[in-house]
Write a protein that holds these residues in place. Structure first.
Motif, PDB file in Angstrom:
ATOM      1  N   VAL A  15       0.853  -1.181   0.000  1.00  0.00           N
ATOM      2  CA  VAL A  15       0.000   0.000   0.000  1.00  0.00           C
ATOM      3  C   VAL A  15       0.890   1.232   0.000  1.00  0.00           C
ATOM      4  CG1 VAL A  15      -1.748   1.300   1.259  1.00  0.00           C
ATOM      5  CG2 VAL A  15      -1.860  -1.208   1.186  1.00  0.00           C
ATOM      6  N   LYS A  67      -2.776   6.659   0.448  1.00  0.00           N
ATOM      7  CA  LYS A  67      -3.844   6.607   1.441  1.00  0.00           C
ATOM      8  C   LYS A  67      -5.219   6.699   0.787  1.00  0.00           C
ATOM      9  CE  LYS A  67      -1.139   8.501   5.271  1.00  0.00           C
ATOM     10  NZ  LYS A  67      -1.032   9.577   6.300  1.00  0.00           N
ATOM     11  N   ASN A  68      -5.289   7.382  -0.346  1.00  0.00           N
ATOM     12  CA  ASN A  68      -6.544   7.481  -1.071  1.00  0.00           C
ATOM     13  C   ASN A  68      -6.869   6.119  -1.691  1.00  0.00           C
ATOM     14  OD1 ASN A  68      -8.288   7.873  -3.523  1.00  0.00           O
ATOM     15  ND2 ASN A  68      -8.267   9.989  -2.797  1.00  0.00           N
ATOM     16  N   LYS A  69      -7.971   5.505  -1.260  1.00  0.00           N
ATOM     17  CA  LYS A  69      -8.282   4.143  -1.671  1.00  0.00           C
ATOM     18  C   LYS A  69      -8.529   4.020  -3.173  1.00  0.00           C
ATOM     19  CE  LYS A  69     -10.083   2.502   2.763  1.00  0.00           C
ATOM     20  NZ  LYS A  69     -11.239   1.881   3.455  1.00  0.00           N
ATOM     21  N   VAL A  70      -9.125   5.041  -3.764  1.00  0.00           N
ATOM     22  CA  VAL A  70      -9.408   4.999  -5.196  1.00  0.00           C
ATOM     23  C   VAL A  70      -8.105   5.034  -5.990  1.00  0.00           C
ATOM     24  CG1 VAL A  70     -10.503   6.179  -7.140  1.00  0.00           C
ATOM     25  CG2 VAL A  70     -11.673   6.051  -4.930  1.00  0.00           C
ATOM     26  N   GLU A  99      -5.161   4.286  -4.870  1.00  0.00           N
ATOM     27  CA  GLU A  99      -4.390   3.077  -4.570  1.00  0.00           C
ATOM     28  C   GLU A  99      -4.905   1.892  -5.378  1.00  0.00           C
ATOM     29  OE1 GLU A  99      -1.661   0.388  -2.950  1.00  0.00           O
ATOM     30  OE2 GLU A  99      -1.678   2.555  -3.215  1.00  0.00           O
ATOM     31  N   PHE A 100      -6.220   1.828  -5.580  1.00  0.00           N
ATOM     32  CA  PHE A 100      -6.793   0.749  -6.401  1.00  0.00           C
ATOM     33  C   PHE A 100      -6.238   0.803  -7.815  1.00  0.00           C
ATOM     34  CE2 PHE A 100      -9.997  -0.372  -9.604  1.00  0.00           C
ATOM     35  CZ  PHE A 100     -10.156  -1.722  -9.333  1.00  0.00           C
ATOM     36  N   ARG A 160      -3.478   2.274  -8.777  1.00  0.00           N
ATOM     37  CA  ARG A 160      -2.038   2.005  -8.751  1.00  0.00           C
ATOM     38  C   ARG A 160      -1.785   0.516  -8.702  1.00  0.00           C
ATOM     39  NH1 ARG A 160       2.148   0.373  -6.060  1.00  0.00           N
ATOM     40  NH2 ARG A 160       0.751  -0.459  -4.463  1.00  0.00           N
ATOM     41  N   LYS A 161      -2.491  -0.196  -7.823  1.00  0.00           N
ATOM     42  CA  LYS A 161      -2.301  -1.634  -7.694  1.00  0.00           C
ATOM     43  C   LYS A 161      -2.714  -2.364  -8.966  1.00  0.00           C
ATOM     44  CE  LYS A 161      -3.366  -3.753  -3.884  1.00  0.00           C
ATOM     45  NZ  LYS A 161      -4.097  -4.219  -2.678  1.00  0.00           N
ATOM     46  N   THR A 162      -3.787  -1.895  -9.608  1.00  0.00           N
ATOM     47  CA  THR A 162      -4.220  -2.510 -10.856  1.00  0.00           C
ATOM     48  C   THR A 162      -3.146  -2.369 -11.924  1.00  0.00           C
ATOM     49  OG1 THR A 162      -6.552  -2.060 -10.343  1.00  0.00           O
ATOM     50  CG2 THR A 162      -5.990  -2.512 -12.652  1.00  0.00           C
TER      51      THR A 162
END
Length: 278
Positions: A204, A207-210, A212-213, A215-217
Motif C-alpha cells: 500500500v 492513502k486514497n483508496k481509489v 491506490e486501487f 495504482r495496484k491494478t
C-alpha cells in the motif's frame, strides 16, 4: 458444556494446501468443513452450529504460532494437522512465490540458513519446534503429514486423512486434473530483471483508496504482462543458471538435516493409518 471434536489443518503453505482446500476437503462426509475463506468466522460458526465434529483448514507459515495460540485459547481439545515439505524444496517454492510477488530479487533476501537476516528467519524453518509448540498448546497430539506422500499418491493421502478423522470420502468425487502450471524459471527471471528498474511489489503506497486501487491494478497488470512476455522469449536469453543454485539448496538441506530426520521419524505415513480419538 458442549465440546465438539475439532480438527485444524493449520499449515504449512506450499504443501498442496490449495488443492486440498478446494478439491478434496469439501468432499469429506460426516464432518462440517470450514474453508479458509470462512476462517475469520470459524469460532462463530462452531458456536452457532449443532454439529459435533468440525474440520478447519487455514494456511500458516510465519504466523503459525500466533494463530495456534489464538485457537487453542478457546478450543484446546482441537487436533492440529500440519503438512511438512523438505526444507530446501519448501523454501525454494516460497522463493518462487516471493519472486512472483516482487518481494525479493535474490535468495539471500529470503533466507540465510541459521540466521535471522532474511524475510524468513531460522525459527521459521524449525519444523520440530513447530510440532512441539502444537503439542504443548493442544490437548490432542498433532497429526504430522508429509507433502511427499501427497505428491506420490494423492488418493491414498486424502483417504488416510479422512480415515484419521473418522469421516468418509468418495475419492471418485475429487478432481485430480491439473488446472494450471506454475510460472517458468525464465518468466520469473524476467520479472527479477525488471525489478531493477521498476518497483512492482505488492504494498500500500497511497492513502486514497481509489488512487491506490488504480495504482495496484497498474502494478499487477505490468507484472503479469512481464511474466507473459518473458515466457515468449527464447531460452538463450536466460543463461545465468537456475533460479536457485543447487549449492544454495544443498546448504539449506545440510543445515536442517537433523530437523528433517526428526520429522520423518514422527510423521504418520499414509501406508500406516492411525485412528485419532476425537
Amino acid at each position: 458444556m458442549r465440546s465438539p471434536a475439532i480438527f485444524f489443518h493449520i499449515g504449512l503453505g506450499k504443501t498442496g494446501t490449495t488443492f486440498l482446500q478446494y478439491r478434496a476437503f469439501p468432499k469429506f462426509k460426516g464432518i462440517e468443513y470450514i474453508q479458509r475463506t470462512r476462517y475469520a468466522r470459524a469460532k462463530e460458526i462452531i458456536n452457532a452450529s449443532s454439529a459435533q465434529k468440525f474440520f478447519i483448514s487455514y494456511e500458516c507459515d510465519q504466523q503459525l504460532e500466533r494463530v495456534a495460540k489464538d485457537w487453542a485459547k478457546d478450543y484446546p481439545q482441537t487436533t492440529p494437522i500440519i503438512v511438512f515439505r523438505r526444507h530446501d524444496s519448501w523454501i525454494a517454492s516460497q522463493f518462487r512465490r516471493f519472486v512472483k510477488n516482487c518481494h525479493v530479487r535474490r535468495f539471500d533476501e529470503l533466507l540465510v540458513p541459521g540466521t535471522d537476516q532474511g524475510l524468513f528467519n531460522d525459527q521459521d524453518l524449525q519444523y520440530g519446534a513447530m510440532v512441539r509448540m502444537l503439542d504443548h498448546l493442544f490437548d490432542k497430539k498433532p497429526i504430522v503429514l508429509l507433502y511427499d506422500d501427497l505428491r506420490r499418491d494423492p488418493e491414498k493421502f486424502i483417504s488416510f486423512l479422512a480415515e484419521s478423522m473418522q469421516c468418509t470420502i468418495d475419492i471418485d468425487e475429487v478432481d485430480f486434473s491439473r488446472k494450471h502450471s506454475s510460472y517458468s524459471e525464465k518468466q520469473l527471471k524476467g520479472l527479477m530483471a525488471t525489478q531493477r528498474y521498476i518497483d512492482l511489489r505488492k504494498k500500500v503506497v497511497l492513502k486514497n483508496k481509489v488512487l491506490e486501487f488504480f495504482r495496484k491494478t497498474a502494478v499487477n497488470g505490468t507484472r503479469y504482462l512481464i511474466l507473459f512476455l518473458a515466457g515468449l522469449m527464447p531460452d538463450s536469453w536466460f543463461t545465468d543458471g537456475p533460479l536457485v543454485k543447487e549449492e544454495v539448496l544443498q546448504a539449506v538441506r545440510d543445515h536442517y538435516q537433523k530437523d528433517w530426520e526428526h520429522i520423518l521419524s514422527i510423521a504418520q505415513r499414509v501406508d500406516n493409518p492411525v485412528l485419532i480419538d476425537p
